[in-house]
Design an enzyme around this catalytic site. Structure first.
Site, PDB file in Angstrom:
ATOM      1  CD  GLN A  50      -2.920  -0.864   2.295  1.00 25.24           C
ATOM      2  OE1 GLN A  50      -2.762  -1.604   3.171  1.00 25.24           O
ATOM      3  NE2 GLN A  50      -3.999  -0.172   2.219  1.00 25.24           N
ATOM      4  CB  CYS A  98      -9.217  -1.170   1.831  1.00 23.08           C
ATOM      5  SG  CYS A  98      -7.350  -1.341   1.006  1.00 23.08           S
ATOM      6  CG  HIS A 140      -8.280  -5.678   5.429  1.00 20.38           C
ATOM      7  ND1 HIS A 140      -9.467  -5.346   4.613  1.00 20.38           N
ATOM      8  CD2 HIS A 140      -7.200  -4.666   4.793  1.00 20.38           C
ATOM      9  CE1 HIS A 140      -9.148  -4.266   4.032  1.00 20.38           C
ATOM     10  NE2 HIS A 140      -7.937  -3.764   3.787  1.00 20.38           N
TER      11      HIS A 140
END
Length: 186
Positions: A50, A98, A140
Site C-alpha cells: 500500500q 481500505c 485484511h
C-alpha cells in the site's frame, strides 16, 4: 516519513509480495514510517504494498477497538513474513474499508479466528491465534501481501455496481484526506 498511499489500479497491489531478509537495511525505519503513514491516513492496518513496496510486512494498531474488545488495549504490532496457518470459526460480516480503495466500504465475510506465524521487528518468530476484530484486520492486511483486495470477496453483481467508483479511484478522481499515488503516475 509519511508515504503516499498506493491505490486501486496499481499493478503492485495485485502481486504477491517478496519476503524480507533478516538483515534488511532500514527495517526499523520502514516499520516506523508505516505506522506514521497509517496514523496519518486514519487506518488501523497498513501493508507494504500500500506504500508501493513489494515486501511481506504489515502493521496493525487495533487498540481503537478496545472498548468492544478489552484485550485489544495497546494492540500494536508489526508482522514480518507472516503466514496464515489456519482460519476457523463461523464466518461473520463486517463493513470494511481500505486506504487503497478510498471512499468504498462494503460488507465482507471472514472467519472469526486466525492462527498466524510471523516474525517481529527483532526477527523473533511467533505463532499466535487471534479472534474478533484483530483476526479481521490481520486477514485484511495479509490479503494485501497475497495481491488480494477486500472487493475480491464481493459478489459479481456488487463488483459491477462498484465499477464506476473503482475507475474513478484508478484515475485519481477521489479526494481522501491523505496523499495517494495515482496508478501510472509517479
Amino acid at each position: 516519513m509519511i508515504y503516499p498511499i498506493t491505490v486501486y489500479g496499481e499493478p503492485l497491489l495485485r502481486k504477491v509480495a517478496e519476503p524480507i531478509a533478516k538483515n534488511m537495511d532500514g527495517l526499523q525505519q520502514l516499520i516506523d514510517d508505516m505506522f506514521e503513514t497509517m496514523y496519518h491516513s486514519d487506518g488501523v492496518g497498513l501493508a507494504a504494498p500500500q506504500i508501493g513496496k513489494s515486501l511481506r510486512i504489515f502493521v496493525i494498531d487495533a487498540s481503537s477497538a478496545a472498548d468492544d474488545e478489552p484485550e485489544l488495549e495497546g494492540f500494536k504490532k508489526a508482522f514480518i513474513n507472516p503466514e496464515i496457518l489456519e482460519r476457523r470459526g463461523d464466518e461473520w460480516v463486517m463493513n470494511e474499508g481500505c486506504l487503497s480503495l478510498p471512499e468504498i466500504r462494503e460488507d465482507v465475510s471472514r472467519p472469526e479466528f486466525v492462527k498466524i506465524k510471523y516474525m517481529d521487528e527483532n526477527f523473533v518468530e511467533h505463532v499466535e491465534e487471534y479472534g474478533g476484530f484483530a483476526a479481521r484486520v490481520i486477514q485484511h492486511e495479509y490479503d494485501h501481501l497475497e495481491g488480494v483486495l477486500f472487493i475480491d470477496y464481493l459478489s459479481p453483481l456488487r463488483k459491477r455496481m462498484l465499477k464506476g467508483k473503482l475507475t474513478a479511484i484508478s484515475k485519481g478522481k477521489v479526494h481522501p484526506a491523505y496523499r495517494i499515488v495515482i496508478p501510472g503516475k509517479k
